[in-house]
Motif scaffolding. Sequence first.
Motif, mmCIF file in Angstrom:
data_model
loop_
_atom_site.group_PDB
_atom_site.id
_atom_site.type_symbol
_atom_site.label_atom_id
_atom_site.label_comp_id
_atom_site.label_asym_id
_atom_site.label_seq_id
_atom_site.Cartn_x
_atom_site.Cartn_y
_atom_site.Cartn_z
ATOM 1 N N VAL A 1 0.938 -1.096 0.186
ATOM 2 C CA VAL A 1 -0.170 -0.049 -0.044
ATOM 3 C C VAL A 1 0.840 1.302 0.039
ATOM 4 O O VAL A 1 0.441 2.151 -0.571
ATOM 5 N N LEU A 2 2.113 0.870 0.779
ATOM 6 C CA LEU A 2 2.817 2.322 0.754
ATOM 7 C C LEU A 2 3.409 2.623 -0.622
ATOM 8 O O LEU A 2 3.883 3.782 -0.912
ATOM 9 N N PHE B 1 2.190 1.961 -3.404
ATOM 10 C CA PHE B 1 0.927 2.481 -4.212
ATOM 11 C C PHE B 1 0.632 4.111 -3.807
ATOM 12 O O PHE B 1 0.729 5.028 -4.698
ATOM 13 N N PHE B 2 0.822 4.095 -2.590
ATOM 14 C CA PHE B 2 0.714 5.667 -2.011
ATOM 15 C C PHE B 2 1.868 6.656 -2.615
ATOM 16 O O PHE B 2 1.639 7.795 -3.097
ATOM 17 N N TRP C 1 1.463 9.858 -4.858
ATOM 18 C CA TRP C 1 2.020 10.916 -4.322
ATOM 19 C C TRP C 1 2.880 11.716 -5.425
ATOM 20 O O TRP C 1 2.851 12.819 -5.810
ATOM 21 N N ARG D 1 0.775 12.760 -8.461
ATOM 22 C CA ARG D 1 0.026 14.094 -7.840
ATOM 23 C C ARG D 1 1.087 15.462 -7.984
ATOM 24 O O ARG D 1 0.658 16.593 -8.398
ATOM 25 N N GLN D 2 2.139 15.468 -7.396
ATOM 26 C CA GLN D 2 3.124 16.091 -7.356
ATOM 27 C C GLN D 2 3.444 16.629 -8.940
ATOM 28 O O GLN D 2 3.399 18.001 -9.226
#
Lengths: 516, 157
Positions: free
Chosen positions: A22-23, A25-26, A30, A33-34
């Motif tokens: 999950v990390l 994927f996070f 991120w 998005r950035q």
Amino acid sequence: MEESGNKFGRREILKGLATVPVLGFFAYGWYRRQRYDSYLKKSIYQEVNLDAENPVVLRKVSKEKQIRLGIIGTGSRGRALLKGAGFLQAEIIDQWIEDASENSNDKRYEEYLDQEDLNVVLNGVCDIYDVNVEKGLNAGANVDRLPSAGVKGTRAKRYRTYQELIAADDIDAVIIATPDHWHGPMTIEAAKAGKHVYCEKPLTWTVGETYEVRKVIKENEIVFQLGHQNRQTDSYFKAQKAFEEGVLGKVNLVEVTTNRNNPIGAWVYPIDEEANENNIDWEQFIGPAPWHDFSLERFFRWRCWWDYSTGLSGDLFTHEYDAMNQILNLGIPHSAASSGGIYYYKDGRTVPDVLHQVFEYPDIDLTLMYSATLASEKDRGKIIMGHDGYMEVGNNLKIYADRGSTRYKEKIEEGVINPDIPIFSFTPGMDHVDAITSPTEAYFAGRGLLYTYRGGKRVDTTHLHIKDWLDCIRGGGEPSCGIDAAFEEAMTAHMGTIAYLEKRKVFWDKENEQII
Amino acid sequence: MKNKSQIFWLVTLRVVIGWHFLYEGVVKLANPNWSSAGYLLDSAGFLKEFFYWLASDPAMLNTVDFMNVWGLIAIGLGLILGLLTKPALWAGIILLAFYYLSHPPLVGISYGLPMEGSYLLVNKTLIELIAMIVLMYFPTGMAIGIDSLIFKRAKKI
């Protein structure tokens, strides 16, 4: 499965670490998005060639030579100017210290102590009201910026007439903060005596004296600054740059407003209980104005009568006009039309409390509209409207792309620019939490009339404006609101007033420099 | 917690709450201009004086900001990984209680900061808070999470 000792079975390890991906994927989310945000920012910056850096380069002028000041008029505005020069009454400092002990956000004293020392001395004070004189002298003596308990410097000399103050040998420069009807005559007298002048706005009370003021200032080569401290506001410099860069496209309409709704804002100032015929020199107050018997109301609330005032046009429109003249370099309009009335404050005043003025600039295809009310606080802002974008100017600056823009059409279609979100916004000193108190103060602050920011610190714009004047006295150059800008300010305001009073459209004859 | 679907959805709930905390923390960390001052000063309700007080002093505000950002990140990581799940839940509940109490959706109170829905007493903060209380009663970290490796011997679920 093995479950003993330190060994884990494959199944246990899988269960233990099942959510670790999950990390990853996070992190990927991120990163996406950035990247998208920075793409948006870069695309907008390519269009709007501006940054959020503070635009002001501080001028370095040697302050070695002390400048000896005199002040004419130590009412509330005069005392604010003295504070800007570094002279503040100890009683006010006492109050600030007390307030700060109750509210640690109240940094007024701290900021005042941080205010740069301008190496000036106050040698003369002239006011026709004894109470004001006393306050002015006390302020001038408080050279070390101490509370009442502190030691004081020497008190300035009191002058009974402005002529005597101007003639004094130990005064190099004069600050004028009197009612409007005295601005012209005092500036003329000071300039003729070779004294530098800082005069409150508006420049003049009548059209005729405006020419004379400009003439003597130029002939005597004195340094003149008109008291439009908005000239020191960061966001206005930024707005000017944005306009020059063409961020807004062609600008055809500018709308400026005054929106006040309290007695102080409408010039109904309190009348001092201690004031009377014995401590006010009424004849000197009247001066060039038509005679009227002694009246405390007229003395304290002089802005309400044409006899001493220039009304909304001279008193409040000039702030708006000068800001626009600073940003857009407007000059004197081709024509002015005006209407309004005394609709709320039926207190015997002669100046209107609701006023609208329309100024035309056919040479640059632009209309400047001013709309004022003293009986509603609905903030209508200061807006510069261009084909490609519009700008809201205050202490903050916001620029929006226009939905119908040609320049930003593609970017709007691509979704890079959203017309509802500013493409550029500038908030000086953003991290700061302010402790501005009254609605009238908030009104002034929003108009860049109270504070701006230098190097992340909040600074009194009046102080910067006085410093600018003193820097030019010492190091040469033209102050930011010099006599030419002042002349434009006065003539524009007079055109608006004449149009209102004579109920007709008035014109500026550029060649002959006449209002017709 | 024998039922696999129950475990799956409870772990999913834990992970998405963790994601939310982590993202809130990382966003604030990435924005150099972020400060809790505006939020604190927008407080209402019976604890507002306390929140104003937190914002009143720059040193205190810095501490609040630091604890908030890193608290959010640590809680987020804890919940996603199932690492020290219980302390993470506790910390998260306390933090959410602060958020809720600083901006309670009471009748007759409006806020300067925009809210993304309409609420009466119950808002999303409160729902998230209660979901975390629910998770306290289901030690999902022992089923799926690093806790199961650390505390394996201590207790089996």
